[in-house]
Design a protein around this motif. Structure first.
Motif, mmCIF file in Angstrom:
data_model
loop_
_atom_site.group_PDB
_atom_site.id
_atom_site.type_symbol
_atom_site.label_atom_id
_atom_site.label_comp_id
_atom_site.label_asym_id
_atom_site.label_seq_id
_atom_site.Cartn_x
_atom_site.Cartn_y
_atom_site.Cartn_z
ATOM 1 N N LEU A 777 0.862 -1.184 0.000
ATOM 2 C CA LEU A 777 0.000 0.000 0.000
ATOM 3 C C LEU A 777 0.900 1.236 0.000
ATOM 4 C CD1 LEU A 777 -2.489 -1.327 2.701
ATOM 5 C CD2 LEU A 777 -2.777 -1.361 0.222
ATOM 6 N N HIS A 778 1.007 1.868 -1.151
ATOM 7 C CA HIS A 778 1.857 3.060 -1.278
ATOM 8 C C HIS A 778 0.984 4.301 -1.179
ATOM 9 C CE1 HIS A 778 6.026 2.141 -2.063
ATOM 10 N NE2 HIS A 778 5.658 1.064 -2.711
ATOM 11 N N MET A 779 0.647 4.680 0.043
ATOM 12 C CA MET A 779 -0.160 5.889 0.220
ATOM 13 C C MET A 779 0.030 6.398 1.643
ATOM 14 S SD MET A 779 -3.589 3.721 -0.277
ATOM 15 C CE MET A 779 -3.146 3.800 -1.949
ATOM 16 N N ASP A 780 -0.301 7.669 1.834
ATOM 17 C CA ASP A 780 -0.026 8.275 3.131
ATOM 18 C C ASP A 780 -0.682 7.550 4.286
ATOM 19 O OD1 ASP A 780 1.793 10.077 2.489
ATOM 20 O OD2 ASP A 780 0.409 11.779 2.240
ATOM 21 N N GLU A 781 -1.972 7.290 4.205
ATOM 22 C CA GLU A 781 -2.652 6.699 5.350
ATOM 23 C C GLU A 781 -2.878 5.218 5.121
ATOM 24 O OE1 GLU A 781 -5.865 9.548 6.261
ATOM 25 O OE2 GLU A 781 -4.321 10.108 7.738
ATOM 26 N N ALA A 782 -1.801 4.551 4.718
ATOM 27 C CA ALA A 782 -1.908 3.151 4.317
ATOM 28 C C ALA A 782 -2.491 2.268 5.428
ATOM 29 C CB ALA A 782 -0.533 2.648 3.916
ATOM 30 N N GLU A 783 -2.115 2.592 6.665
ATOM 31 C CA GLU A 783 -2.517 1.717 7.775
ATOM 32 C C GLU A 783 -4.041 1.573 7.866
ATOM 33 O OE1 GLU A 783 0.049 2.848 10.835
ATOM 34 O OE2 GLU A 783 -0.259 0.978 11.949
ATOM 35 N N LYS A 784 -4.730 2.691 7.535
ATOM 36 C CA LYS A 784 -6.189 2.683 7.646
ATOM 37 C C LYS A 784 -6.830 1.711 6.649
ATOM 38 C CE LYS A 784 -6.842 7.326 9.362
ATOM 39 N NZ LYS A 784 -7.011 8.698 8.909
ATOM 40 N N LEU A 785 -6.073 1.377 5.599
ATOM 41 C CA LEU A 785 -6.656 0.523 4.551
ATOM 42 C C LEU A 785 -6.576 -0.953 4.893
ATOM 43 C CD1 LEU A 785 -5.365 2.072 1.250
ATOM 44 C CD2 LEU A 785 -7.482 2.496 2.468
ATOM 45 N N VAL A 786 -5.719 -1.287 5.855
ATOM 46 C CA VAL A 786 -5.471 -2.713 6.130
ATOM 47 C C VAL A 786 -6.771 -3.433 6.503
ATOM 48 C CG1 VAL A 786 -4.153 -4.340 7.532
ATOM 49 C CG2 VAL A 786 -3.083 -2.236 6.736
ATOM 50 N N ASP A 787 -7.669 -2.740 7.188
ATOM 51 C CA ASP A 787 -8.957 -3.328 7.553
ATOM 52 C C ASP A 787 -9.727 -3.835 6.346
ATOM 53 O OD1 ASP A 787 -8.924 -3.219 10.175
ATOM 54 O OD2 ASP A 787 -10.365 -1.542 10.430
ATOM 55 N N GLY A 788 -9.563 -3.145 5.222
ATOM 56 C CA GLY A 788 -10.321 -3.494 4.010
ATOM 57 C C GLY A 788 -9.697 -4.642 3.220
ATOM 58 N N VAL A 789 -8.522 -5.127 3.659
ATOM 59 C CA VAL A 789 -7.867 -6.217 2.925
ATOM 60 C C VAL A 789 -8.496 -7.545 3.334
ATOM 61 C CG1 VAL A 789 -5.684 -7.425 2.519
ATOM 62 C CG2 VAL A 789 -5.700 -4.931 2.824
ATOM 63 N N LYS A 790 -9.109 -8.233 2.350
ATOM 64 C CA LYS A 790 -9.738 -9.517 2.675
ATOM 65 C C LYS A 790 -8.852 -10.687 2.258
ATOM 66 C CE LYS A 790 -14.429 -7.844 1.979
ATOM 67 N NZ LYS A 790 -15.331 -7.729 0.831
ATOM 68 N N ASN A 791 -8.163 -10.550 1.140
ATOM 69 C CA ASN A 791 -7.328 -11.647 0.647
ATOM 70 C C ASN A 791 -5.956 -11.124 0.239
ATOM 71 O OD1 ASN A 791 -9.675 -13.337 0.654
ATOM 72 N ND2 ASN A 791 -10.228 -12.481 -1.340
ATOM 73 N N ALA A 792 -4.908 -11.697 0.811
ATOM 74 C CA ALA A 792 -3.527 -11.383 0.403
ATOM 75 C C ALA A 792 -2.620 -12.306 1.200
ATOM 76 C CB ALA A 792 -3.184 -9.925 0.706
#
Ligand SMILES: NC(=O)c1ccc[n+]([C@@H]2O[C@H](COP(=O)([O-])OP(=O)(O)OC[C@H]3O[C@@H](n4cnc5c(N)ncnc54)[C@H](O)[C@@H]3O)[C@@H](O)[C@H]2O)c1
Ligand SMILES: N[C@H](CO)Cc1c[nH]c[nH+]1
Ligand SMILES: [Zn+2]
Length: 880
Positions: A777-792
């Motif tokens: 995740l190459h973005m400033d507030e990347a940490e906030k996006l981790v919740d939305g990751v379902k498969n990886a």
């Protein structure tokens, strides 16, 4: 050399006029802009130009690049772009440097720094764009300095080849032959386009001819110019003389007209009938010799009635002439005429000869069969009025193509897929020509916009570039069976075949010889540090306590773990040896407490294993190292051989052969084997927005692209500006070009893609459907996006978490599910090497309370013995 420039917006230009310009060189077409190419398409259709340059002074935007490439593919030789766009818009790197010309204005001529910069970027032309009114006293001086400067930098960088001048006429200052005369003294390597050459109602051909002849200088007392006459294939027909008048006449009549020293103006073939159609007039490098390219009719060019003044032609051209004559009149019984009359026979012969060429092996035989095939191919051409020149024109066009076809054979001709046992080396040999052919191309991912693709395309993008799994299975099955049946003998044979190493014994047993795992201090420290972090993270995953739950009074259930006793760990070693994979597999196996750890890896060419892998094997307590790779190593671990103990579970990544063999063994119930997961070719998906740093994004993509030609990398661009995206693309090309494994990267990047989406929601949706092995995740507030990751498989959060850290040393495991299996599999972890055992203890009261439930359920299933096992006990308890 003159390269006329015409403005395609000028509606008056006649086909005739353009054709006459075409006779004296390539034409530069000035187009309004590159975004609307409809005018250009109409112009090209009308004038049927084969070779032309494109020039626009308008802003070029990224979307124009595809249009430009399309025209470069279809005939445009070069594209001229204003210098400001080259230096400020990074996307121009997407155009091939040798097909790029840069236009500078006259004040740029004195800018040495600029020339230096350009020397690294362009290997085509530098074109000075000069208004006639601005030609002042020191213009020629500046121009000379400029040319010298360019030449100096060309020598230094080996990139810029030529210099040209575009002369801009203005209303009151017109192009003059005096000016051309002056220019012709400047440099031999000069292009002099004439801007706004418009239709001259009196005699436009003279206009062109004057422009051409005033650049010539004769070193003969009679003032004539030596003229070499060649046919369309460049074969010399003879040498004659030209004058300004004969050139004018040749251009006017579009035939071969020369200046005879005895007879004056000489229209070739006027009396003999051996006339010529004029195709092109060129001037040599120092302006004193002309070359006429003509189509020769009749018996030939020479007064002795031979085709050339140097005798009759030979080879293909002679064959073409014979065939053309046979087509007009053939002696009775002529085989060639039979072929002309019977297309089915001709077709069969072409197929027959192609097949014979396919099986030819000796030098002589190949030449013989090729000659046969060319004869029949040429009969087909002549029968259909196709000339060798037409064929060669196609070859020349293809040589200039930028977008390449994959070049695979059609299914009915694809013999490679029918070969089942191809060696690694053979496969590498086959790749070589492709690599050489593509060497100068831009390394570039394909690009799609989510809003412009349909659901079928979206689904196809979610798939990996996997090669036919039936084909791979068919290759792997006999290898696995052989090792299963013949044990070490087959193992050694396959190692000799695929890895080119002849081993006496395929196994090294612990304790390993210290000299075979000796490392320098820096390497050992790096491995020790990585070991420490990976151990820490994997040890923390191991919950050694027993889980105890009293589900109801007197009913106690528990769960505890035990290590899988014997495990086989596959450490890839085909295109790169990966000691890090030995760490990633060995450490969790050790933490779990596996009793027997066997590490398998392809041997080096000297029959040994790399010391780094052996050192790790030693650290994790492996009992044996198996010197084998591919399907044969997996088969040995799954079934056991004389020297390889059978294991209970095989873990580790590998290429398609390794993965296919793991799947085969797992499906064979007689093998009694488990596998970790299908961990195939590496992949990465990067989500980047405008806060991302282009060089970081590119470096992460390339880090996985370099693993293998079958690796796939994906960039999801979240509303990136065209400039930002172009910067990333440029970084990809530049960084990749510097990599030692550039040939692998070139191939994997060509199978990879960029998907442009409008928001983060669309990005995450696509990523979850793709289920990448690695997600960055190459973005400033990347940490906030981790919740939305379902498969990886594994997630890397923010600009400073490169995937390489996870590959080597941060602590997480790098053996991860690929091909989209991250939807249902986890990566390797400590639990991979453990199994869980459950236990229960019921008290008398507990059984009494639960018994009736169990008995009723057993009754429903009709399993009386189950019911009875409870009943006999409850009966006793109740009768106590
Ligand atoms: N998913 C992950 O966690 C992960 C981790 C590391 C590496 N990888 C992947 O592992 C792969 C390693 O592949 P590799 O090829 O470098 O090494 P490899 O060790 O997997 O395969 C090499 C072996 O393949 C066999 N082989 C080669 N050509 C063959 C042929 N034509 N027919 C039958 N067998 C043949 C040979 O026996 C050779 O020893 C890469 O694709 C890499 O991306 C994945
Ligand atoms: N990225 C690979 C897993 O897909 C692992 C690896 C090993 N060495 C470097 N990288
Ligand atoms: Zn990697």
């Amino acid at each position: 050399m003159l390269v006329p420039l015409v403005d395609i917006s000028n509606q008056q230009l006649s086909v005739d006029f353009i054709k006459s310009l075409d006779l004296i060189g390539e034409i530069i077409l000035r187009i309004p802009d590159f975004s609307d190419t409809s005018l250009l398409t109409q112009f090209l259709e009308k004038h049927q130009l084969d070779t032309y340059w494109l020039f626009s002074v308008k802003e070029i935007v990224p979307d124009d690049i595809e249009n430009i490439i399309q025209f470069l593919d279809q005939g445009a030789q070069k594209v001229i772009i204003p210098v400001s766009k080259i230096l400020t818009n990074d996307y121009t790197f997407a155009l091939p440097a040798d097909r790029l010309a840069v236009s500078l204005n006259s004040r740029d001529l004195c800018d040495e720094e600029l020339i230096k910069k350009l020397a690294g970027l362009v290997s085509g032309y530098l074109v000075t764009d000069v208004e006639l009114k601005s030609i002042s006293g020191n213009f020629f001086q500046d121009l000379n300095n400029f040319i010298q400067n360019v030449q100096k930098n060309t020598i230094l960088s080996g990139s810029i080849a030529k210099v040209g001048i575009i002369l801009q006429e203005t209303n009151n200052i017109k192009y003059s032959s005096d000016l051309v005369q002056q220019l012709s003294t400047i440099s031999a390597d000069l292009v002099v386009p004439i801007k706004y050459l418009t239709l001259d109602s009196d005699n436009n051909l003279l206009n062109v001819a004057d422009a051409l002849t005033c650049t010539l200088k004769s070193d003969r007392p009679d003032g004539l110019f030596i003229t070499v006459v060649v046919d369309e294939r460049g074969v010399a027909l003879g040498v004659v003389y030209s004058s300004a008048e004969s050139v004018r006449e040749a251009l006017k009549t579009r035939t071969g007209v020369y200046q005879s020293r005895k007879r004056g103006l000489w229209h070739k073939g006027a009396t003999s009938g051996s006339v010529q159609e004029l195709k092109k007039i060129e001037v040599d490098c120092d302006g004193d010799t002309l070359k006429f390219t003509v189509k020769q009719f009749g018996t030939g060019f020479c007064h002795l009635n031979t085709r050339t003044c140097f005798g009759e032609s030979k080879g293909l051209i002679a064959l073409e002439e014979t065939l053309q004559n046979r087509k007009i009149s053939a002696p009775s019984g002529s085989y060639t005429q039979r072929l002309f009359q019977n297309p089915d026979l001709l077709h069969s012969k072409i197929m027959e000869e192609a097949d014979e060429l396919r099986s030819a092996t000796t030098k002589d035989n190949i030449a013989w069969e090729t000659a046969d095939l060319l004869y029949f191919a040429l009969v087909k051409c002549v029968a259909n009025d196709v000339s060798l020149t037409d064929v060669e024109a196609h070859l020349d066009k293809r040589a200039k193509k930028i977008t390449r076809r994959p070049g695979n054979a059609k299914p009915q001709w694809d013999i490679s897929s029918k070969k089942t046992t191809e060696t690694d080396n053979n496969a590498k040999d086959k790749q070589t020509p492709v690599n050489i052919q593509c060497k100068s191309d831009t390394i570039k991912m394909q690009k799609f916009k989510l809003s412009e693709i349909d659901s079928i395309k979206r689904t196809s993008l979610l798939k990996r570039p996997i090669i036919n799994s039936d084909d791979i299975m068919a290759r792997v099955r006999p290898i696995v069976n052989d090792v299963r049946n013949k044990g070490d003998t087959a193992l050694i044979e396959y190692t000799a075949k695929f890895d080119k190493v002849q081993l006496n014994t395929p196994v090294i047993s612990a304790p390993f010889p210290p000299e075979a795992m000796a490392l320098d201090d820096v390497t050992r420290c790096a491995i020790d540090k990585a070991y420490e972090n990976i151990y820490k993270f994997h040890d923390a995953q191991y919950d050694r306590s027993t889980l105890v739950v009293e589900t109801m009074p007197g009913v106690v259930c528990s769960r505890f773990s035990r290590p899988i006793e014997r495990v086989g760990l596959y450490v890839p070693g085909g295109t790169a040896v990966l000691p890090s994979t030995a760490l990633m597999l060995g450490i969790p196996a050790k933490v779990a407490g596996c009793k027997e750890i066997i590490i398998a890896s392809p041997p080096r060419k000297d029959g040994t294993v790399v010391p780094e892998v052996l050192y790790v094997a030693h650290k994790v307590g492996a009992s044996k190292v198996l010197l084998a790779g591919g399907a044969q190593a997996i088969a040995a671990l799954a079934y056991g051989t004389e020297s390889v103990p059978k294991v209970d579970k095989i873990c580790g990544p590998g290429n398609q052969y390794v993965t296919a063999a793991k799947m085969l063994a797992q499906n064979d119930s007689s093998a009694m084997i488990a596998i970790d997961m299908p961990a195939g070719p590496s992949e990465i998906l990067v989500i980047a927005d405008n806060s991302s740093i282009p060089k970081y994004v590119a470096s992460d993509l390339l880090s996985q692209a370099e693993h293998g030609t079958d690796s796939q990398v994906v960039l999801i661009s979240v509303s990136l500006t065209p400039e930002h995206l172009a910067n990333i693309e440029r970084e990809i090309h530049e960084q990749a070009s510097r990599l030692p494994r550039v040939d692998i990267v070139r191939e994997s990047i060509s199978k990879s893609f960029i998907l442009q989406v409008n928001n983060i929601k669309e990005a995450l949706e696509f990523s979850n459907d793709y289920s990448p092995e690695h997600l960055i995740l190459h973005m400033d507030e990347a940490e906030k996006l981790v919740d939305g990751v379902k498969n990886a498989g594994s997630v890397f959060v923010g600009a400073y978490s490169p995937e390489s850290c996870g590959d080597y040393a941060s602590g997480t495991n790098h053996t991860l599910p690929t091909y989209g299996y991250a939807r249902m599999y986890s990566g390797v972890n400590t639990l991979t090497f453990l199994k869980h055992i459950t236990a229960q203890k019921l008290t008398k009261q507990g059984l009494k309370d639960l018994g009736h439930t169990v008995m009723r359920l057993a009754e429903i299933e009709g399993l009386e013995a189950h019911r009875n096992a409870v009943h006999v006990r409850i009966h006793d308890i109740e009768n106590d």
